[in-house]
Design an enzyme around this catalytic site. Structure first.
Site, PDB file in Angstrom:
ATOM      1  N   THR A   1      40.272  35.563  41.324  1.00  0.00           N
ATOM      2  CA  THR A   1      39.598  36.459  40.251  1.00  0.00           C
ATOM      3  C   THR A   1      39.770  35.897  39.008  1.00  0.00           C
ATOM      4  O   THR A   1      40.769  35.469  38.428  1.00  0.00           O
ATOM      5  CB  THR A   1      40.241  37.823  40.647  1.00  0.00           C
ATOM      6  OG1 THR A   1      39.962  38.266  41.724  1.00  0.00           O
ATOM      7  CG2 THR A   1      39.331  38.997  39.635  1.00  0.00           C
TER       8      THR A   1
ATOM      9  N   GLY B   1      48.765  38.946  40.620  1.00  0.00           N
ATOM     10  CA  GLY B   1      49.949  39.473  40.365  1.00  0.00           C
ATOM     11  C   GLY B   1      50.858  38.583  40.068  1.00  0.00           C
ATOM     12  O   GLY B   1      50.954  37.270  40.641  1.00  0.00           O
TER      13      GLY B   1
ATOM     14  N   GLU C   1      41.473  42.427  47.253  1.00  0.00           N
ATOM     15  CA  GLU C   1      41.023  41.864  48.497  1.00  0.00           C
ATOM     16  C   GLU C   1      39.807  42.014  48.951  1.00  0.00           C
ATOM     17  O   GLU C   1      39.419  42.008  50.332  1.00  0.00           O
ATOM     18  CB  GLU C   1      42.070  42.351  49.720  1.00  0.00           C
ATOM     19  CG  GLU C   1      42.734  40.830  50.367  1.00  0.00           C
ATOM     20  CD  GLU C   1      43.438  40.040  49.681  1.00  0.00           C
ATOM     21  OE1 GLU C   1      44.371  40.221  48.789  1.00  0.00           O
ATOM     22  OE2 GLU C   1      42.665  38.983  49.551  1.00  0.00           O
TER      23      GLU C   1
END
Ligand SMILES: CC/C=C\C/C=C\C/C=C\C/C=C\C/C=C\C/C=C\C=C\C(=O)SCCNC(=O)CCNC(=O)[C@H](O)C(C)(C)COP(=O)(O)OP(=O)(O)OC[C@H]1O[C@@H](n2cnc3c(N)ncnc32)[C@H](O)[C@@H]1OP(=O)(O)O
Ligand code: FAD
Length: 615
Positions: free
Chosen positions: A151, A190, A433
């Site tokens: 992303t 993350g 996701e």
């Protein structure tokens, strides 16, 4: 001496009409699996340094992260030491399948989560054999910590729109990674900000000025010794979020950053030394890591929902409030049928998601084995099903966890109940996701194609076969399970057919296929998830439903006890096994730093001069 168990909970457990341990064993996959899970939990949770002296909600944003890294190191070592070398891989997987061990340590998730949840799966699914051997050795021993960087600030859903470029330089046999714009910065991954030092980057490959699509690259971005960002790398944290505040989500920008040719993960597509590009058998194989994680998320939702309903049902057995009948004393709030309606669907849904997750995992394993043999036939169906089940289970779980919270009144709003944090974790899964609407539209795409195939007489796959059933619209309803399933299949068929009819109407009116699709997209999403039944039958089913609530009521506490979550994993003042809710609420309240002194310094600095008109 163990604390006295709440009398109401004792009574509930005496009333239970089935063997709770048997259900626990069933959920674990057998008595041995229960024993293995409990043994693993006993070992790991007895490790020193895993739990917070001060509840993390009273730490600063920075302290929360630093504390989480400290615990992550202790936890990871404890998990490694607790592994039973004699266990098979399958037994080890079974022992952790239902275990929410990490939830006992991290209320808001671990800064290592992406390493295990995506970085390793990406290597396993995208690296060729030689790359897999090298990188898995380093990653599985935690010599390196990785994440999955796809992303960007400007693009999450539209993968083909990702702006990060990887340009092959045949002279030096390197790829040059670059973020041409601010919106090209990787944003969200993350562990990216301060924890990881490697990542799998999804970037747009160019060779001799020609686009070769989105490809995966394994990229080091921090020095392994100093942890300093490497030259040409801009890094940082994206800031405080609704949840996931110890996952260390970050941003990363490349400025002409060079990596060797062998850093492109080349299982599916390859770039030879001279720059020859060997295309993947299917460009969507690059999206394989996301399919895997969508499958994992379905099981994760089952476990998180089970945790929330355990807290809410036990609390509802302990909490007495209001008056059902005059002079009959305050009833347990679990005796209100509205409370049963709010919570029992959550118990049933958790079991349904567990069974669905097992079925989907088997499908994933079969299709992945076929892919290894070059058989891609069932990949589209796996994609469509994984999209639908990820979207439906995350949406339903978010609704049901929030309903568990609001069914506990004000105490459900306390962070010490842990219900807000569980909500923060599960609601994120509606977005990551693959945002749910987008995924449902992917499923709808497959449904429309399947109906067109059915109407031209082609055989359909088992999961789509309801689209070829010529079921009479005058189907006689009965409220047997078979009758209800037949009803759902009939209506699901009708939803797809109606959406398709709508698209054809728009095309006849002169719209192009894309606009006709967009105009029908609300119906298309409904066709992927929504089913309803005709009016006359609602009453009959409603009576059946209310009757069922009554049958479940005496077993409600037994049903959540069977999830077998120990108190550390529930991490909740409302959900502990002993039901000592009020004592726990007070114990946790007193841990607030504000309770360290009776008069806070702000009285003398601000309040007193203000109240005396001196400010
Ligand atoms: C770590 C947290 C842990 C615990 C938290 C607590 C509880 C949760 C419980 C469990 C959690 C477990 C794990 C969590 C792990 C990670 C979470 C944290 C991090 C999150 C990471 C991320 O979010 S990674 C980024 C995710 N991004 C996306 O998913 C992007 C979504 N977009 C897409 O997938 C694609 O853009 C698209 C499919 C929407 C469109 O692709 P496009 O290339 O444009 O394709 P189209 O032109 O539309 O053509 C579609 C055709 O392609 C086929 N297709 C599409 N995708 C696939 C695929 N994946 N596989 C196979 N085939 C595919 C499709 O069928 C169409 O085919 P046709 O024949 O119809 O043409
Ligand atoms: C907690 C969390 C952790 C994350 N971790 C990671 C990570 O580790 N690695 C990583 O790479 N990413 C990660 N992500 C990013 C995540 O994958 C993206 O947020 C997600 O893919 C959605 O993309 P976006 O945020 O850019 O929203 P957009 O794609 O901009 O979509 C915004 C909205 O537009 C609408 N929309 C968009 N496209 C369509 C369409 N085709 N049809 C209909 N409506 C549409 C939808 O309503 C959607 O919600 C994480 C996100 C969260 C919330």
């Amino acid at each position: 001496m163990s604390a006295k168990v709440n009398d109401d909970l004792l009574t509930e457990r005496r009333k239970c009409e089935f063997n709770v341990e048997e259900l626990t064993n069933y959920l674990d996959g057998g008595a041995q699996a229960t024993q293995n899970r409990r043994k693993l939990e006993d070992k790991v949770l007895s490790t020193k340094g895993l739990f917070d002296e001060v509840p993390e909600e009273y730490l600063s944003h920075k302290e929360k992260y630093e504390n989480a890294v400290r615990k992550a190191v202790v936890y990871y070592k404890a998990m490694k030491e607790a592994e039973d070398p004699n266990q098979t891989e399958q037994e080890r997987a079974n022992a952790t399948y239902r275990s929410l061990l990490h939830a006992a340590v991290f209320k808001d998730n671990s800064p290592f989560s992406l390493h295990l949840a995506m970085f390793i799966p990406a290597i396993l699914g995208q690296a060729d054999e030689e790359q897999k051997k090298y990188w898995m050795k380093r990653a599985s021993k935690m010599e390196i910590i990785g994440t999955y960087a796809q992303t960007e600030l400007g693009h999450g859903t539209f993968i083909r729109g990702l702006e990060t470029t990887a340009t092959y330089d045949p002279k030096t046999e390197e790829f040059v990674l670059h973020s041409p714009t601010l919106t090209a910065y990787k944003w969200w991954p993350g562990s990216l900000a301060h924890t990881a030092n490697y990542c799998v980057v999804m970037a747009h490959l160019y060779i001799n000025g020609k686009s070769c699509g989105i490809q995966p690259f394994i990229v080091q971005f921090r020095d392994e010794e100093t942890h300093q960002p490497l030259p040409g790398i801009k890094l940082g944290e994206i800031g405080a979020k609704l949840g996931f505040n110890t996952v260390n989500n970050g941003f990363l920008g490349f400025d002409q950053h060079r990596i060797p040719r062998n850093r492109m993960l080349m299982k599916n597509a390859q770039v030879l030394k001279d720059g020859t590009f060997k295309r993947s058998p299917n460009s969507k194989l690059t999206y394989g890591t996301m399919v895997y994680v969508r499958v994992v998320i379905v099981n994760g939702m089952a476990n998180q929902l089970a945790r929330a309903v355990t807290i809410a049902v036990r609390y509802s057995a302990v909490r007495r409030q209001s008056e059902l009948k005059p002079d009959a004393g305050e009833p347990q709030i679990l005796d209100y049928v509205t409370q049963q309606h709010k919570l029992f669907i959550g118990i049933a849904s958790s079991h349904a998601f567990t069974l669905t997750a097992k079925w989907l995992t088997r499908m994933y394993q079969k299709v992945t084995a076929d892919l290894e043999k070059g058989n891609l036939d069932e990949l589209p169906e796996l994609h469509a099903i994984a999209c639908c089940l990820k979207a439906v289970t995350t949406t339903d779980t978010s609704v049901l966890v929030e309903r568990s919270r609001t069914s506990c009144g004000g105490h459900g709003y306390m962070l010490s109940s842990n219900l807000p944090q569980i909500y923060g974790l599960v609601t994120a899964a509606c977005t990551y996701e693959g945002e749910n609407t987008v995924l449902m539209l992917q499923t709808a795409r497959s449904l429309v194609k399947a109906l067109e195939q059915a109407q031209s007489g082609k055989r359909l796959s088992p999961t789509m076969s309801y689209l070829s059933e010529k079921v009479s619209s005058r189907l006689k309803w009965d409220n047997s399970i078979d009758g209800i399933v037949k009803g759902f299949r009939r209506v699901a068929y009708g939803k797809v057919e109606s959406a398709m009819r709508s698209m054809r109407k728009y095309v006849r009116s002169g719209l192009g296929p894309e606009d006709a699709w967009n105009m029908s997209s609300v119906q298309l999403v409904a066709a992927s998830e929504y089913t309803s039944i005709s009016e006359a039958d609602i009453r009959q089913l409603q009576d059946t439903y209310e009757d069922l609530l009554g049958k479940i009521r005496p077993n409600a506490v037994g049903l959540v006890d069977a999830f077998d979550f120990r108190d550390q994993i529930l991490n909740s003042t409302l959900g502990a096994y002993d039901g000592r809710v009020y004592e726990r609420l007070m114990e946790e309240a007193l841990k607030s730093p504000l309770n360290a002194e009776p008069v806070n310094q702000s009285f003398h600095k601000y309040l007193k001069p203000f109240m005396q008109g001196k400010l």
